[in-house]
Design an enzyme around this catalytic site. Structure first.
Site, PDB file in Angstrom:
ATOM      1  N   VAL A 152      -2.006  10.316   4.211  1.00  0.00           N
ATOM      2  CA  VAL A 152      -0.839  11.015   4.763  1.00  0.00           C
ATOM      3  C   VAL A 152      -1.285  12.147   5.681  1.00  0.00           C
ATOM      4  O   VAL A 152      -0.807  12.278   6.817  1.00  0.00           O
ATOM      5  CB  VAL A 152       0.054  11.547   3.622  1.00  0.00           C
ATOM      6  N   TYR A 153      -2.206  12.956   5.209  1.00  0.00           N
ATOM      7  CA  TYR A 153      -2.705  14.077   6.003  1.00  0.00           C
ATOM      8  C   TYR A 153      -3.347  13.577   7.295  1.00  0.00           C
ATOM      9  O   TYR A 153      -3.064  14.081   8.390  1.00  0.00           O
ATOM     10  CB  TYR A 153      -3.722  14.872   5.184  1.00  0.00           C
TER      11      TYR A 153
END
Length: 242
Positions: A152-153
């Site tokens: 996600v990051y």
């Protein structure tokens, strides 16, 4: 140190700690007045008291859309102009995707992508009118390497890198430089979400960077002659093993 930013006004988001604070310290030492933007009022007050009169606190919750929209007006009210924006505020979500809280995904994507885009959007008219300006965005090594433990990051940083590269091409004709810094693991609170075994390994191998070292790179980018743009810098500890 040569006061190469004398007469300049900078604004740094996420400035009460970590890379943002180190960037503020470096710019202040180079002669700039710096508006430190953060939502942590207590930390912001303490930091600005320590840094002196050229450090100007601005408490702002960037995740609140109405507050976010007041960024430039408040900077101009407090400092009169804006020469440099370091869009640094961000958050981190790591681990396996199946284990991630969807609300945490929303918050992180909002801060890491939407807020950066809105901040840059809002300051550009002022810089275009003045025919000068510098915008630096804190990205990440994760924007260049598909790190297995942070899907996600990493995705948020890949997105913001595309944004930086495209906006740069739109605004260079106005004398505005846009660049990004992409550090490997930096010793900040963002590492608190790292898998414990990965953090232990990095500490033991000397594979972490000090925030002050990132700030030195930011200052280098800002102090190049106006005809030169340092577009994107990837910064790694020598011992970091990809």
């Amino acid at each position: 140190m040569a006061r190469e930013l004398e007469g300049k006004v900078a604004a740094i988001t996420g400035a009460a700690s970590g890379i943002g604070l180190a960037s503020a310290e470096a710019m202040l030492a180079a002669g700039a007045r710096v508006v430190l933007v953060d939502r942590d009022e207590a930390a912001l007050t303490a930091v600005c008291k320590k840094l002196g009169a050229a450090a100007i606190p601005l408490k702002l919750d960037l995740l609140d859309s109405r507050s976010c929209a007041t960024l430039l007006p408040q900077i101009l009210e407090k400092a009169g102009q804006l020469d440099i924006l370091h869009a640094n505020a961000g958050s981190y979500v790591g681990g396996d995707l199946v284990d991630v809280d969807p609300d945490a995904i929303d918050r992180m994507l909002n801060l890491n992508i939407n807020v950066v885009m809105k901040n840059v959007h809002d300051v550009l008219p002022h810089m275009i009118e003045r025919r000068s300006g510098d915008i630096i965005v804190t990205s990440s090594l994760a924007a260049h390497f598909p790190t297995p433990w942070e899907p996600v990051y990493a995705s948020s940083k890949w997105a913001i890198n595309a944004f930086v590269q495209i906006v740069r091409r739109q605004v260079f004709k106005y004398g505005i430089r846009v660049g990004s810094i992409s550090p490997g693991p930096v010793i900040t609170s963002l590492l608190s979400d790292w898998p414990e075994e990965k953090l232990k390994e990095a500490r033991e191998s000397g594979s972490l960077i000090e925030a002050s070292e990132i700030a030195n790179v930011v200052l280098f980018m800002l102090t190049r002659p106006r005809g030169m743009t340092i577009r994107d810098v990837i910064i790694l500890p020598t011992n970091f093993d990809l």
